[in-house]
Design a protein around this motif. Sequence first.
Motif, PDB file in Angstrom:
ATOM      1  N   GLY A  13       0.820  -1.198   0.000  1.00 29.54           N
ATOM      2  CA  GLY A  13       0.000   0.000   0.000  1.00 29.54           C
ATOM      3  C   GLY A  13       0.855   1.248   0.000  1.00 29.54           C
ATOM      4  N   PHE A  14       0.241   2.384   0.349  1.00 35.94           N
ATOM      5  CA  PHE A  14       0.960   3.654   0.270  1.00 35.94           C
ATOM      6  C   PHE A  14       2.209   3.657   1.150  1.00 35.94           C
ATOM      7  N   SER A  15       2.089   3.204   2.393  1.00 35.73           N
ATOM      8  CA  SER A  15       3.232   3.224   3.306  1.00 35.73           C
ATOM      9  C   SER A  15       4.315   2.254   2.860  1.00 35.73           C
ATOM     10  N   GLY A  16       3.905   1.042   2.491  1.00 35.76           N
ATOM     11  CA  GLY A  16       4.880   0.045   2.073  1.00 35.76           C
ATOM     12  C   GLY A  16       5.616   0.442   0.809  1.00 35.76           C
ATOM     13  N   PHE A  53       2.540  17.121   0.132  1.00 34.24           N
ATOM     14  CA  PHE A  53       3.332  17.507  -1.033  1.00 34.24           C
ATOM     15  C   PHE A  53       4.829  17.474  -0.726  1.00 34.24           C
ATOM     16  N   ARG A  54       5.195  17.706   0.532  1.00 32.72           N
ATOM     17  CA  ARG A  54       6.597  17.523   0.926  1.00 32.72           C
ATOM     18  C   ARG A  54       6.994  16.056   0.802  1.00 32.72           C
ATOM     19  N   VAL A  55       6.055  15.178   1.154  1.00 33.10           N
ATOM     20  CA  VAL A  55       6.300  13.733   1.049  1.00 33.10           C
ATOM     21  C   VAL A  55       6.443  13.329  -0.424  1.00 33.10           C
ATOM     22  N   PHE A  56       5.507  13.791  -1.259  1.00 32.18           N
ATOM     23  CA  PHE A  56       5.569  13.471  -2.687  1.00 32.18           C
ATOM     24  C   PHE A  56       6.891  13.937  -3.292  1.00 32.18           C
ATOM     25  N   ASP A  57       7.368  15.096  -2.858  1.00 32.68           N
ATOM     26  CA  ASP A  57       8.626  15.619  -3.372  1.00 32.68           C
ATOM     27  C   ASP A  57       9.778  14.692  -3.016  1.00 32.68           C
ATOM     28  N   ARG A  58       9.820  14.213  -1.773  1.00 26.84           N
ATOM     29  CA  ARG A  58      10.885  13.287  -1.361  1.00 26.84           C
ATOM     30  C   ARG A  58      10.806  11.972  -2.128  1.00 26.84           C
ATOM     31  N   ILE A 283      12.067  -6.406  13.598  1.00 28.34           N
ATOM     32  CA  ILE A 283      10.784  -6.230  12.905  1.00 28.34           C
ATOM     33  C   ILE A 283      10.152  -4.930  13.408  1.00 28.34           C
ATOM     34  N   VAL A 284       9.789  -4.051  12.480  1.00 28.35           N
ATOM     35  CA  VAL A 284       9.225  -2.752  12.829  1.00 28.35           C
ATOM     36  C   VAL A 284       7.928  -2.544  12.057  1.00 28.35           C
ATOM     37  N   MET A 285       6.985  -1.825  12.666  1.00 30.24           N
ATOM     38  CA  MET A 285       5.680  -1.575  12.062  1.00 30.24           C
ATOM     39  C   MET A 285       5.564  -0.108  11.659  1.00 30.24           C
ATOM     40  N   ILE A 286       4.881   0.154  10.528  1.00 28.31           N
ATOM     41  CA  ILE A 286       4.636   1.522  10.093  1.00 28.31           C
ATOM     42  C   ILE A 286       3.204   1.647   9.563  1.00 28.31           C
ATOM     43  N   GLY A 287       2.755   2.887   9.380  1.00 28.64           N
ATOM     44  CA  GLY A 287       1.468   3.150   8.743  1.00 28.64           C
ATOM     45  C   GLY A 287       0.284   2.673   9.566  1.00 28.64           C
ATOM     46  N   ASP A 288      -0.782   2.281   8.857  1.00 25.39           N
ATOM     47  CA  ASP A 288      -2.017   1.858   9.525  1.00 25.39           C
ATOM     48  C   ASP A 288      -1.818   0.644  10.408  1.00 25.39           C
ATOM     49  N   ALA A 289      -0.749  -0.092  10.231  1.00 24.13           N
ATOM     50  CA  ALA A 289      -0.490  -1.251  11.086  1.00 24.13           C
ATOM     51  C   ALA A 289      -0.277  -0.843  12.539  1.00 24.13           C
ATOM     52  N   VAL A 290       0.120   0.432  12.762  1.00 23.43           N
ATOM     53  CA  VAL A 290       0.327   0.900  14.134  1.00 23.43           C
ATOM     54  C   VAL A 290      -0.490   2.134  14.486  1.00 23.43           C
ATOM     55  N   HIS A 291      -0.918   2.924  13.486  1.00 25.47           N
ATOM     56  CA  HIS A 291      -1.656   4.156  13.813  1.00 25.47           C
ATOM     57  C   HIS A 291      -2.714   4.445  12.745  1.00 25.47           C
ATOM     58  N   MET A 305       3.019   7.564   5.066  1.00 22.35           N
ATOM     59  CA  MET A 305       4.117   7.765   4.119  1.00 22.35           C
ATOM     60  C   MET A 305       5.272   8.517   4.779  1.00 22.35           C
ATOM     61  N   GLU A 306       4.938   9.417   5.718  1.00 17.68           N
ATOM     62  CA  GLU A 306       6.000  10.067   6.495  1.00 17.68           C
ATOM     63  C   GLU A 306       6.806   9.033   7.280  1.00 17.68           C
TER      64      GLU A 306
END
Length: 374
Positions: A13-16, A53-58, A283-291, A305-306
């Motif tokens: 997804g977006f985060s992955g 948009f800062r994220v999209f730029d990165r 093992i670390v979690m990001i995105g909707d998996a944690v918040h 995505m951040e």
Amino acid sequence: MNTPLRILVVGGGFSGMSAAIMLSEQGHSVDLLEIDADWRSYGAGISLNGGIFRVFDRLGILDGYRECGAMIDGIEVRGPADQVFAHIPTPSLMEGAPGSGGIMRPVLARLLADRVRKTAVNIRLGQTFDALADGADGVDVTFRDGSSGRYDLVIGADGLYSATRAAVFPDAPAPRYVGQAVWRAVVTRPAHLPSVAMWMGPGLKLGITPVSDDESYIFLTENRPENTYVPPETHVESLKALLANFTAPTVQAIAAELGADSQIVYRPLEQLLLPRPWYKGRIVMIGDAVHATTPHMAAGAMIGMEDAIVLADELAAHDTLPAALDAFQSRRWERARMVVENSGRLAEIEQGHGTQDEHRQIMGQTLGALAQPI
């Protein structure tokens, strides 16, 4: 990290996808695991906080977004005769970009997927894991097809009902229904609406967000005490009945347009905030998996995505994996907690458990905090 890592990202997804892009560009060897063989993204439109948009730029997709998404300034609150009651500014957070936006979810997913394909990421579609064995020197992963692999780091980015979270944190809290549901549909973009427009109704909040030059999507938040099933074959008539509560001519014109091809989506709103730690061993979690957050601040996709960007930055800044993961968690916890809890409180207020003054105050404080650098 001075040595390139072998990294598995679970969830396309977006985060992955964001994590895969950032980490591959840093020289790590990345496998991206996605259970859907067709790598589909479901849903109608998505409203975007200006910070994205800062994220999209990165991530290198900002120019692509300009070509197929909508760049928007401000929010209009309108009344029953379409009169503008208030104009809420959405200040720009980076030069050359407005303060908010909108795009179709599948279009944003395609932008990210095309960007992933331009990297060295090994994409494994139609695949998931059966077991994760975390050890001192690596994570041994057994895949559903019987194959296996060993990784220096596994990133769980597999969403609200994360299999990775269930495997690593079996006692984690379950997602919580917040007493509201949201309806979304795609409509022709009203030429007379220059920005996002919103109307308030009895237990309802309606908005229209442009997603391209000629399309908008509507979102209607409905107070619904019980999380009951709504059959898809009833979606058109159910949404039209809800829109009948709004007498504004613009809304009634949209209701008349709705039909089987309007891509109507109904979703009960749930939230989840995993208490720290967000990682265990390697093992670390990001995105909707944690918040996972409700959409009240239009920031759920952005903060996920951040996460990917911050994780990549901290891996580059530290010599050891534990130090990098601890720094990642420290930078992300308060921002994510604020979005999840404040969005949940907005849902409560909209159900009659608070005042409009508190609602405005929370929105202002949250927007101000999200405007800060990540």
